[in-house]
Design an enzyme around this catalytic site. Sequence first.
Site, PDB file in Angstrom:
ATOM      1  N   ASP A  21      44.139  38.340  25.388  1.00  0.00           N
ATOM      2  CA  ASP A  21      45.330  37.537  25.101  1.00  0.00           C
ATOM      3  C   ASP A  21      45.910  37.140  26.463  1.00  0.00           C
ATOM      4  O   ASP A  21      46.482  37.958  27.171  1.00  0.00           O
ATOM      5  CB  ASP A  21      46.316  38.364  24.275  1.00  0.00           C
ATOM      6  N   TYR A  42      51.322  43.250  22.166  1.00  0.00           N
ATOM      7  CA  TYR A  42      52.347  42.380  21.578  1.00  0.00           C
ATOM      8  C   TYR A  42      52.633  42.894  20.158  1.00  0.00           C
ATOM      9  O   TYR A  42      51.695  43.187  19.402  1.00  0.00           O
ATOM     10  CB  TYR A  42      51.813  40.940  21.539  1.00  0.00           C
ATOM     11  N   ARG A  83      42.268  18.525   8.055  1.00  0.00           N
ATOM     12  CA  ARG A  83      42.156  19.969   8.310  1.00  0.00           C
ATOM     13  C   ARG A  83      40.923  20.260   9.150  1.00  0.00           C
ATOM     14  O   ARG A  83      40.954  21.076  10.062  1.00  0.00           O
ATOM     15  CB  ARG A  83      42.111  20.755   6.978  1.00  0.00           C
ATOM     16  N   LYS A 113      54.261  29.646  24.212  1.00  0.00           N
ATOM     17  CA  LYS A 113      54.875  30.205  25.403  1.00  0.00           C
ATOM     18  C   LYS A 113      54.658  29.278  26.602  1.00  0.00           C
ATOM     19  O   LYS A 113      55.143  28.172  26.597  1.00  0.00           O
ATOM     20  CB  LYS A 113      54.344  31.622  25.622  1.00  0.00           C
TER      21      LYS A 113
HETATM   22  C1  LIG Z   1      54.109  35.177  21.075  1.00  0.00           C
HETATM   23  C2  LIG Z   1      52.864  35.936  21.314  1.00  0.00           C
HETATM   24  C3  LIG Z   1      51.837  35.981  20.356  1.00  0.00           C
HETATM   25  C4  LIG Z   1      51.981  35.346  18.976  1.00  0.00           C
HETATM   26  O1  LIG Z   1      52.074  33.972  19.040  1.00  0.00           O
HETATM   27  P1  LIG Z   1      52.930  33.065  18.019  1.00  0.00           P
HETATM   28  O2  LIG Z   1      52.736  31.694  18.565  1.00  0.00           O
HETATM   29  O3  LIG Z   1      54.348  33.539  18.076  1.00  0.00           O
HETATM   30  O4  LIG Z   1      52.349  33.256  16.667  1.00  0.00           O
HETATM   31  C5  LIG Z   1      50.689  36.659  20.684  1.00  0.00           C
HETATM   32  N1  LIG Z   1      50.532  37.284  21.863  1.00  0.00           N
HETATM   33  C6  LIG Z   1      51.494  37.271  22.800  1.00  0.00           C
HETATM   34  C7  LIG Z   1      51.279  37.989  24.094  1.00  0.00           C
HETATM   35  C8  LIG Z   1      52.698  36.609  22.566  1.00  0.00           C
HETATM   36  O5  LIG Z   1      53.651  36.622  23.487  1.00  0.00           O
END
Ligand SMILES: *Cc1c(COP(=O)(O)O)cnc(C)c1O
Length: 386
Positions: free
Chosen positions: A180, A107, A54, A205
């Site tokens: 983000d 988001y 961890r 993504k």
């Molecule tokens: C998908 C997404 C998240 C969250 O991420 P996860 O891997 O699904 O927990 C946060 N911000 C944006 C812009 C996203 O597209």
Amino acid sequence: MTDEVSQHGFETLAIHAGQEADPATGAVVPPIHPASTFRQDGVGGMRGGYEYGRSANPTRTALETCLAALEGGTRALAFASGMAAEDTLLRTVCGPGDHVVIPNDAYGGTYRLVAKVAARWGLEWSAADVTDATAVQAAVRPGQTKIVWVETPTNPLLNIADLDALAALTRDAGARLVVDNTFASPYLQQPLAHGADVVVHSTTKYIGGHSDVVGGALVVLDAELAAELAYHQNAMGPVAGPFDAWLTLRGAKTLAVRMDRHCDNAERVAALLSGHPRVVEVRYPGLTAHPGHELAAKQMRRFGGMVSFRVAGGEAAALEVCERARLFTLAESLGGVESLIEHPARMTHASAAGSPLEVPPDLIRLSVGIESADDLLADLRHALGS
Ligand SMILES: *Cc1c(COP(=O)(O)O)cnc(C)c1O
């Protein structure tokens, strides 16, 4: 990473940062280390700092080193999901009574985490239009605001925020700018170079890029903040597992070539939609008509693979288009090699219904993949009924 590697270009870093050949075997790919614990050479005599899975894991370290290099940060931390990264960040930087500013088209999961989960523990929040620095400034409560949270391009409206301007006003207010960067990826935009304090990724993504692994990351420049985040990551435990870290790192190697093709295809999709009689509005920062176009051209290498558009005929028409598409798969998420179509109001952003973050019911969001562009265009023409 060796100094030699750190001076290289983006594509080289993606393939080599944190990924030297294995010293024991010469393997050119970092091994997956599933071990949960590591033998000590005498009490406290750790090899390479590894003690317990961890706290740190060599496969995770390889991914973290690579992500830090790609964002131009000093340190990255890899998490089990983007939301795990966000949760750890909020609980490291904020406490009860503190305040955060989030985008008014954040988001959906970020909105839910802040407004439905963290709010129960006393975190206050406001939503602001992040394309308007004056509106963000007005939402900031000096002394109480700990984070100004920005997405650019935003999701799902693909608005563009001015990172330099927001970094300056956030710094003046004694808060931290969190960006983000999931939609742009570090290949298209590097927020730390524009004054951001923390970059957040859903590596699920574009960085992973193949819709086969969920993960998240935080990247920072400041060593003290990095240490606080690492402390909380270990204390709270939401780490990326070694198999997931390995798969994400495998995806990251081809990020640059994939992003260029995502951008090529998205530009063609945006052009098709712009001239289509059933489309009332196209949101793509690469279009000169987009209000954030010039800003995007200044702070992004290219304009990305996400395209949103509104259709004539309201929600029913939007749902029909989503259901008629074949090559564009009807699914949530984005950033993989395959093209996806979705209806934000009913799918990704359903939890924002009735809030200031509610999205238009006639809006459709595309994650344009890297298939043959002609096939994608034909599928969209079919879905739109022409
Ligand atoms: C998908 C997404 C998240 C969250 O991420 P996860 O891997 O699904 O927990 C946060 N911000 C944006 C812009 C996203 O597209």
